[in-house]
Design a protein around this motif. Sequence first.
Motif, mmCIF file in Angstrom:
data_model
loop_
_atom_site.group_PDB
_atom_site.id
_atom_site.type_symbol
_atom_site.label_atom_id
_atom_site.label_comp_id
_atom_site.label_asym_id
_atom_site.label_seq_id
_atom_site.Cartn_x
_atom_site.Cartn_y
_atom_site.Cartn_z
ATOM 1 N N GLY A 69 0.820 -1.200 0.000
ATOM 2 C CA GLY A 69 0.000 0.000 0.000
ATOM 3 C C GLY A 69 0.853 1.248 0.000
ATOM 4 N N LEU A 70 0.166 2.362 0.248
ATOM 5 C CA LEU A 70 0.793 3.677 0.204
ATOM 6 C C LEU A 70 2.033 3.753 1.073
ATOM 7 N N PHE A 71 1.950 3.276 2.309
ATOM 8 C CA PHE A 71 3.050 3.482 3.259
ATOM 9 C C PHE A 71 4.236 2.577 2.972
ATOM 10 N N THR A 109 -3.226 1.281 -11.783
ATOM 11 C CA THR A 109 -3.694 2.644 -12.100
ATOM 12 C C THR A 109 -2.947 3.691 -11.273
ATOM 13 N N CYS A 110 -2.195 3.259 -10.246
ATOM 14 C CA CYS A 110 -1.485 4.252 -9.434
ATOM 15 C C CYS A 110 -0.209 4.726 -10.119
ATOM 16 N N ILE A 111 0.135 4.123 -11.282
ATOM 17 C CA ILE A 111 1.418 4.496 -11.927
ATOM 18 C C ILE A 111 1.216 5.573 -12.989
ATOM 19 N N THR A 165 -7.123 -1.397 -11.256
ATOM 20 C CA THR A 165 -7.228 -0.382 -10.215
ATOM 21 C C THR A 165 -6.957 -1.076 -8.876
ATOM 22 N N ASN A 166 -7.218 -0.402 -7.761
ATOM 23 C CA ASN A 166 -6.984 -1.016 -6.439
ATOM 24 C C ASN A 166 -7.782 -2.304 -6.294
ATOM 25 N N ILE A 167 -7.126 -3.363 -5.877
ATOM 26 C CA ILE A 167 -7.737 -4.688 -5.790
ATOM 27 C C ILE A 167 -7.891 -5.061 -4.318
ATOM 28 N N HIS A 180 -2.533 -2.724 1.721
ATOM 29 C CA HIS A 180 -3.366 -1.696 1.099
ATOM 30 C C HIS A 180 -4.463 -1.296 2.087
ATOM 31 N N VAL A 181 -5.205 -0.259 1.733
ATOM 32 C CA VAL A 181 -6.103 0.340 2.720
ATOM 33 C C VAL A 181 -7.161 -0.621 3.243
ATOM 34 N N ILE A 182 -7.814 -1.399 2.362
ATOM 35 C CA ILE A 182 -8.907 -2.248 2.867
ATOM 36 C C ILE A 182 -8.393 -3.340 3.799
ATOM 37 N N HIS A 187 -7.700 -5.274 9.459
ATOM 38 C CA HIS A 187 -6.890 -5.774 10.571
ATOM 39 C C HIS A 187 -6.941 -4.804 11.742
ATOM 40 N N ARG A 188 -6.839 -3.492 11.437
ATOM 41 C CA ARG A 188 -6.792 -2.492 12.513
ATOM 42 C C ARG A 188 -8.132 -2.413 13.257
ATOM 43 N N CYS A 189 -9.226 -2.560 12.524
ATOM 44 C CA CYS A 189 -10.546 -2.502 13.177
ATOM 45 C C CYS A 189 -10.754 -3.738 14.058
ATOM 46 N N VAL A 201 -8.242 5.522 11.520
ATOM 47 C CA VAL A 201 -8.085 5.508 10.059
ATOM 48 C C VAL A 201 -6.984 6.508 9.721
ATOM 49 N N LEU A 202 -6.003 6.133 8.916
ATOM 50 C CA LEU A 202 -4.882 7.030 8.633
ATOM 51 C C LEU A 202 -5.280 8.039 7.559
ATOM 52 N N GLY A 203 -4.751 9.275 7.677
ATOM 53 C CA GLY A 203 -5.098 10.309 6.709
ATOM 54 C C GLY A 203 -6.448 10.933 7.012
ATOM 55 N N LEU A 208 -10.131 9.662 -3.032
ATOM 56 C CA LEU A 208 -11.098 8.835 -3.766
ATOM 57 C C LEU A 208 -10.384 7.663 -4.435
ATOM 58 N N ARG A 209 -11.018 6.491 -4.447
ATOM 59 C CA ARG A 209 -10.444 5.311 -5.065
ATOM 60 C C ARG A 209 -11.530 4.493 -5.755
ATOM 61 N N GLN A 210 -11.124 3.747 -6.782
ATOM 62 C CA GLN A 210 -11.986 2.727 -7.398
ATOM 63 C C GLN A 210 -11.438 1.377 -6.952
ATOM 64 N N PHE A 269 -1.069 11.401 9.113
ATOM 65 C CA PHE A 269 -0.591 10.433 8.117
ATOM 66 C C PHE A 269 -0.960 10.906 6.706
ATOM 67 N N SER A 270 -0.140 10.504 5.732
ATOM 68 C CA SER A 270 -0.344 10.940 4.356
ATOM 69 C C SER A 270 -1.641 10.408 3.747
ATOM 70 N N ASP A 271 -2.234 11.224 2.867
ATOM 71 C CA ASP A 271 -3.388 10.798 2.075
ATOM 72 C C ASP A 271 -2.964 10.129 0.777
ATOM 73 N N GLY A 272 -1.662 10.324 0.424
ATOM 74 C CA GLY A 272 -1.218 9.828 -0.897
ATOM 75 C C GLY A 272 -1.902 10.595 -2.012
ATOM 76 N N LYS A 275 -6.766 11.423 -6.016
ATOM 77 C CA LYS A 275 -7.560 10.488 -6.831
ATOM 78 C C LYS A 275 -6.746 10.044 -8.035
ATOM 79 N N LYS A 276 -7.180 8.987 -8.686
ATOM 80 C CA LYS A 276 -6.529 8.454 -9.903
ATOM 81 C C LYS A 276 -7.615 7.809 -10.761
ATOM 82 N N THR A 277 -8.669 8.615 -10.976
ATOM 83 C CA THR A 277 -9.874 8.104 -11.626
ATOM 84 C C THR A 277 -9.580 7.500 -12.992
HETATM 85 O O1 GFB Z 1 -4.497 1.101 -0.759
HETATM 86 P P1 GFB Z 1 -3.646 2.269 -0.419
HETATM 87 O O2 GFB Z 1 -2.597 2.078 0.623
HETATM 88 O O3 GFB Z 1 -2.860 2.751 -1.671
HETATM 89 O O4 GFB Z 1 -4.641 3.462 0.015
HETATM 90 P P2 GFB Z 1 -3.090 3.885 -2.780
HETATM 91 C C1 GFB Z 1 -4.098 4.587 0.618
HETATM 92 C C2 GFB Z 1 -5.213 5.546 1.001
HETATM 93 O O5 GFB Z 1 -5.951 4.991 2.111
HETATM 94 C C3 GFB Z 1 -4.604 6.852 1.487
HETATM 95 C C4 GFB Z 1 -5.736 5.812 3.276
HETATM 96 O O6 GFB Z 1 -5.510 7.900 1.258
HETATM 97 C C5 GFB Z 1 -4.453 6.584 2.978
HETATM 98 O O7 GFB Z 1 -4.422 7.800 3.743
HETATM 99 N N1 GFB Z 1 -5.602 4.950 4.463
HETATM 100 C C6 GFB Z 1 -6.307 5.090 5.607
HETATM 101 C C7 GFB Z 1 -4.777 3.907 4.603
HETATM 102 N N2 GFB Z 1 -5.922 4.181 6.517
HETATM 103 C C8 GFB Z 1 -4.964 3.421 5.907
HETATM 104 C C9 GFB Z 1 -4.182 2.311 6.340
HETATM 105 O O8 GFB Z 1 -4.271 1.844 7.484
HETATM 106 N N3 GFB Z 1 -3.312 1.775 5.436
HETATM 107 C C10 GFB Z 1 -3.196 2.270 4.158
HETATM 108 N N4 GFB Z 1 -2.349 1.662 3.306
HETATM 109 N N5 GFB Z 1 -3.911 3.348 3.706
HETATM 110 C C11 GFB Z 1 -1.316 2.399 -3.918
HETATM 111 C C12 GFB Z 1 0.085 2.472 -4.467
HETATM 112 O O9 GFB Z 1 -1.782 3.685 -3.678
HETATM 113 O O10 GFB Z 1 -2.178 1.797 -4.861
HETATM 114 C C13 GFB Z 1 0.576 1.106 -4.769
HETATM 115 O O11 GFB Z 1 0.951 3.115 -3.531
HETATM 116 C C14 GFB Z 1 -0.455 0.206 -5.379
HETATM 117 O O12 GFB Z 1 1.687 1.232 -5.614
HETATM 118 C C15 GFB Z 1 -1.879 0.455 -4.945
HETATM 119 O O13 GFB Z 1 -0.379 0.259 -6.769
HETATM 120 C C16 GFB Z 1 -2.884 -0.195 -5.865
HETATM 121 O O14 GFB Z 1 -4.289 3.572 -3.567
HETATM 122 O O15 GFB Z 1 -2.966 5.229 -2.165
#
Ligand code: GFB
Length: 315
Positions: A69-71, A109-111, A165-167, A180-182, A187-189, A201-203, A208-210, A269-272, A275-277
């Motif tokens: 995931g993002l972190f 789609t994040c690239i 897109t995000n899986i 990844h976020v889901i 796990h955290r919940c 919840v971080l950020g 927005l995500r698909q 924490f970062s939002d990253g 969006k990447k619609t």
């Molecule tokens: O799935 P994710 O980590 O990746 O989602 P990205 C990150 C988004 O969820 C950010 C929020 O807006 C985070 O602030 N978020 C909230 C959390 N709580 C959490 C948490 O506990 N963990 C995480 N991870 N996020 C990734 C790319 O971007 O997309 C990868 O960095 C990859 O390369 C993936 O391709 C599909 O969608 O931001």
Amino acid sequence: MEIKDSKILVTGGTGLVGSAIKKISPTYDYNFIFVSSKDADLTKYNETYSLFKKHEPDFVIHLAACVGGLFKNMNQKVDMFEINNLINFNVVKISHEFKVKKLICCLSTCIFPDKTTYPIDETMLHNGPPHSSNDAYAYAKRMLEVHCKAYQEQYNDNFICVIPTNIYGPHDNYSLDDGHVIPALTHRCYLAKQNNKPFRVLGSGTPLRQFIYSEDLAQLFMWTLENYNGKESLILSVGEKNEVPIKKVATEIAKSFNYEHMMEFDSSFSDGQYKKTADNTKLMNFIKEYNFIDINEGIKRSVEWFKDNFDSCRK
Ligand code: GFB
Ligand code: NAP
């Protein structure tokens, strides 16, 4: 394309996407070979060569990667760049050496460029730098696409890329730090409820995500193998209208644990990417219609799988 009884090598076969393809594989009469790093470390040329020599695949679905995931992307850029470049170089080059009839590689789609117009379509991949949070991973993936195109042009190899897109779904990586976020929030919940603590919840929760459920993506991978004969990359995503804020996803996860009342957001924490619609028009023009699993239903299934497999799942 006649694939019946052909050998389909699935690299990354034990991961989130590989497991979903494995689940639907009995409904297809092909000879699937699902492999992981235990079968061969694909960062090693010789091990990759031996794997291909052993199986001599007709087709390859190349999923293996250093994923997170993002972190994880922000904190482990060297691994993201080096491991993914090594794996991808070896798999593409050796697929050519073994005359693989069709190689399907996996981007994300994040690239896409961070500064862009929306929705993003397949033609925009190299129109600008990716978001800084995952530039190492993004450039490694973009080089995978360049490598496939080079083999198309010089040798007319049928090497293509799909862009999911995000899986999410069963067999995900539920790591609190690397997931990844889901899966990470699932796990955290779980832990928050167990310890009667706030569900953090971080950020800000506003990005927005698909999200595509892994078993839907698995079906689309098989459709691509059997029916997509284009040379250009293909986005595999739910539609723009299915884009949801992170806050919605966190709320659905909390509902699945009956723990909505303790949710809080930590904006330190970062939002990253905001969006990447992605535009799935090209895909939908081919398949006409597809009933994607709804995000609420998908999260319910993912949470149930996590609870049922807590002891054995990646976390
Ligand atoms: O799935 P994710 O980590 O990746 O989602 P990205 C990150 C988004 O969820 C950010 C929020 O807006 C985070 O602030 N978020 C909230 C959390 N709580 C959490 C948490 O506990 N963990 C995480 N991870 N996020 C990734 C790319 O971007 O997309 C990868 O960095 C990859 O390369 C993936 O391709 C599909 O969608 O931001
Ligand atoms: P995952 O669950 O982390 O699985 C990764 C797979 O790759 C595992 O089977 C793993 O095997 C294998 N692997 C890792 N390093 C390896 C190595 N050195 N040698 C051989 N195998 C190795 O990943 P995923 O989420 O299914 O991702 C599959 C593909 O989709 C990746 O290419 C990823 O970039 C792409 N993608 C993912 C997402 C997402 O949201 N998850 C979104 C867009 C695109 P071991 O367990 O043995 O290491």
